[in-house]
Design a protein around this motif. Structure first.
Motif, short mmCIF file in Angstrom:
data_model
loop_
_atom_site.label_atom_id
_atom_site.label_comp_id
_atom_site.label_asym_id
_atom_site.label_seq_id
_atom_site.Cartn_x
_atom_site.Cartn_y
_atom_site.Cartn_z
N PHE A 76 0.78 -1.34 0.15
CA PHE A 76 0.08 -0.06 0.02
C PHE A 76 0.79 1.20 0.01
O PHE A 76 0.55 2.15 -0.70
N LEU A 77 2.04 1.28 0.93
CA LEU A 77 2.86 2.48 0.80
C LEU A 77 3.29 2.56 -0.49
O LEU A 77 3.69 3.67 -1.10
N ASN A 78 3.99 1.56 -1.27
CA ASN A 78 4.43 1.86 -2.68
C ASN A 78 3.48 2.35 -3.63
O ASN A 78 3.76 3.20 -4.21
N TYR A 79 2.30 1.91 -3.30
CA TYR A 79 1.17 2.52 -4.18
C TYR A 79 0.88 3.94 -3.77
O TYR A 79 0.96 4.79 -4.95
N THR A 80 0.76 4.15 -2.76
CA THR A 80 0.54 5.60 -2.38
C THR A 80 1.65 6.57 -2.65
O THR A 80 1.34 7.63 -3.42
N TRP A 81 2.96 6.20 -2.65
CA TRP A 81 3.84 6.97 -2.82
C TRP A 81 4.23 7.24 -4.36
O TRP A 81 4.55 8.25 -4.61
N LEU A 82 4.28 6.09 -5.09
CA LEU A 82 4.83 6.04 -6.20
C LEU A 82 3.44 6.28 -7.55
O LEU A 82 4.25 6.79 -8.54
N VAL A 83 2.36 5.60 -7.23
CA VAL A 83 1.42 5.80 -8.07
C VAL A 83 0.51 6.93 -7.92
O VAL A 83 0.37 7.69 -8.80
N THR A 93 -10.75 7.91 0.78
CA THR A 93 -11.43 6.95 0.16
C THR A 93 -11.20 6.90 -1.24
O THR A 93 -11.17 5.65 -1.82
N ASP A 94 -11.18 7.70 -2.26
CA ASP A 94 -10.65 7.62 -3.43
C ASP A 94 -9.21 6.90 -3.56
O ASP A 94 -9.24 5.86 -4.60
N LEU A 95 -8.51 7.23 -2.81
CA LEU A 95 -7.15 6.48 -2.93
C LEU A 95 -7.11 5.11 -2.80
O LEU A 95 -6.60 4.19 -3.40
N VAL A 96 -8.18 4.42 -1.60
CA VAL A 96 -8.21 3.02 -1.52
C VAL A 96 -9.05 2.57 -2.30
O VAL A 96 -8.65 1.38 -2.62
N SER A 97 -9.88 3.20 -2.97
CA SER A 97 -10.91 2.52 -3.99
C SER A 97 -9.81 2.37 -5.11
O SER A 97 -10.14 1.19 -5.77
N SER A 98 -9.09 3.19 -5.60
CA SER A 98 -8.15 3.06 -6.55
C SER A 98 -7.09 1.89 -6.45
O SER A 98 -6.66 1.21 -7.16
N TYR A 99 -6.68 1.94 -5.34
CA TYR A 99 -5.81 0.92 -4.84
C TYR A 99 -6.43 -0.41 -4.98
O TYR A 99 -5.63 -1.37 -5.54
N PHE A 100 -7.39 -0.93 -4.48
CA PHE A 100 -8.04 -2.13 -4.70
C PHE A 100 -8.13 -2.48 -6.20
O PHE A 100 -8.07 -3.35 -6.61
N SER A 101 -8.52 -1.36 -7.03
CA SER A 101 -8.60 -1.73 -8.43
C SER A 101 -7.21 -2.10 -9.06
O SER A 101 -6.80 -3.05 -9.81
N PHE A 102 -6.16 -1.50 -8.29
CA PHE A 102 -4.79 -1.48 -8.99
C PHE A 102 -4.41 -2.90 -8.91
O PHE A 102 -3.81 -3.58 -9.54
N ILE A 103 -4.64 -3.51 -7.37
CA ILE A 103 -3.91 -4.68 -7.11
C ILE A 103 -4.81 -6.02 -7.71
O ILE A 103 -4.37 -6.83 -7.68
N LYS A 104 -5.96 -5.58 -8.24
CA LYS A 104 -6.72 -6.62 -9.19
C LYS A 104 -6.06 -6.88 -10.56
O LYS A 104 -5.98 -7.94 -10.96
N THR A 105 -5.43 -6.01 -11.01
CA THR A 105 -4.92 -5.87 -12.35
C THR A 105 -3.50 -5.33 -12.45
O THR A 105 -3.42 -4.36 -12.94
#
Length: 422
Positions: A76-83, A93-105
């Protein structure tokens, strides 16, 4: 072997054994440099690392839970910092929603083929392992695409939920951003071949109440059923396997017999508690907290045995389940007690007009794990901390416990379905 695609991130946290040495980053030159080069404010990123580090240290004595939480948080930290190019205190909420979408694909560069340690030793320092990735594909088939299961997404949600609650309690976040994330965003991509509810092999609340009531009535009418009542209540309330109530071989052919000395009174923050030490599966010892309501059944059993004190005393060597010969009854006898209790309850159900329910009880009369599963499920449904219950069950981590015992979405779905009109 890792993917040939480039991974822009880096591992953040070391193993549970080394996490305490990581606080000042003295032995982690690669991590110091990576944090300094992030596309977010350096001081903010360092604060993110420090508070996440403090959170993980809390779990370092429970290896399975630590590993699950570490894996999720550094991903999650890699996604938050780099993406997302944010720092942790900006999570919403937007960040967490996009994170879950990201880890699916996820991009190919974020996935390794195989499991690799995050850091490797080099000249007394801890260096990045270039093969490490936040996600791993375990299949040996090079053509198999990466996919995430619903169980894995549920585990991610559990880890982040616990982490966000900690951040809120430390005023690092104003609100838990996971609370408003849509369920759709937390669900895995549909798999048409796996549209079945996970089966939890447990008694319903009604079945358990009926079983307990039946055994209480039988024991009050005939003292020979006192043992049945105690065994059933103990297995259910303390999450025990049959083998954990019977003598077991240990080192050098010695047998370990559960005794009343395994019950112990302790004081925590000025309050008295009772715990039971279990010599369990894999020769591992764990402690289970006794519910206050269980103490009455323990006293009742000891009174039946003619023991002098209502509750166990330190060092007491009397077997918990003594045989007529004076030693302890074995595993097969404990199993038989369970079977007799289930058959007796089914007989009463049949007499009182619950024929279908009686057949269900008879069908599981040899399935002793139903009691353990029932006790754990009810404890979780009552709001118990899944990490604590996982430890008392003797599970390696809370992720496994959640996958076996927790299915609140299924319960809600089935309850709503039953209310539909015809």
């Amino acid at each position: 072997m890792t993917s040939k695609a480039r991974f822009p991130g880096f591992p953040v946290f070391d193993t549970a054994e080394l996490i305490h040495e990581q606080a000042d980053l003295e032995l982690y030159p690669d991590l110091r440099a990576a944090l300094a080069s992030l596309p977010v404010d350096h001081d903010a990123a360092l604060e993110d690392f420090q508070i996440a580090h403090r959170f993980l240290v809390k779990y370092s004595d429970v290896s399975g839970t630590y590993n699950r939480f570490r894996s999720e948080i550094q991903r999650f930290l890699n996604y938050t910092w780099l993406v997302a190019k944010r720092h942790l205190s900006q999570a919403d909420t937007d960040l967490v929603s996009s994170y879950f979408s990201f880890i699916k694909t996820p991009p190919a560069g974020w996935v390794s083929r195989g499991i690799y340690p995050a850091f490797i030793a080099s000249a007394d320092l801890r260096r990045f392992n270039p093969h490490w990735r936040p996600m791993a594909l375990r299949s040996k088939d090079t053509n198999t695409p990466y996919s995430v299961s619903q169980a894995s997404l549920n585990a991610s949600r559990t880890a982040l939920q616990t982490f966000f609650k900690y951040l809120v309690s430390r005023d690092y976040l104003q609100r838990n951003p996971l609370l408003d994330v849509r369920k759709r965003d937390r669900n895995a991509k549909p798999n048409l071949n796996q549209d079945r509810d996970a089966e939890v092999r447990r008694l319903t609340d009604w079945q358990w109440s009926y079983l307990l009531e039946t055994l209480t009535e039988l024991a009050s009418a005939d003292a020979k059923f006192e043992r049945h009542l105690f065994v059933i209540v103990t297995m259910k309330s303390l999450f025990l396997r049959v083998s954990e109530l019977a003598p077991r071989p240990v080192d050098r052919g010695q047998m370990r017999t559960p005794t009343f000395g395994d019950f112990r009174r302790t004081i925590v923050d000025g309050e008295p508690y009772w715990v039971y030490s279990v010599f369990g599966k894999g020769d591992k010892t764990r402690q289970v907290t006794l519910p206050d309501a269980y103490l009455d059944y323990l006293k009742r059993w000891r009174l039946h045995l003619g023991l002098t004190s209502p509750l166990p005393v330190p060092g007491e060597s009397t077997p918990i389940l003594p045989s007529k010969k004076g030693d302890a009854i074995g595993k097969r006898q404990v199993q038989r007690i369970y079977e007799q209790a289930m058959v007796g309850t089914a007989d009463r159900m049949e007499r009182e007009g619950f024929s279908d329910e009686a057949k269900q009880m008879l069908a599981i009369r040899s399935e002793t794990h139903y009691l353990r599963h029932t006790g754990a499920s009810q404890a979780i449904e009552a709001g118990g901390d899944i990490r604590h219950i996982s430890e008392e069950l003797g599970h390696a981590n809370a992720t496994f416990t959640e996958s076996v015992y927790v299915n609140s979405e299924q319960v809600r779905r089935r309850t709503e379905g039953r209310r539909r009109l015809v």
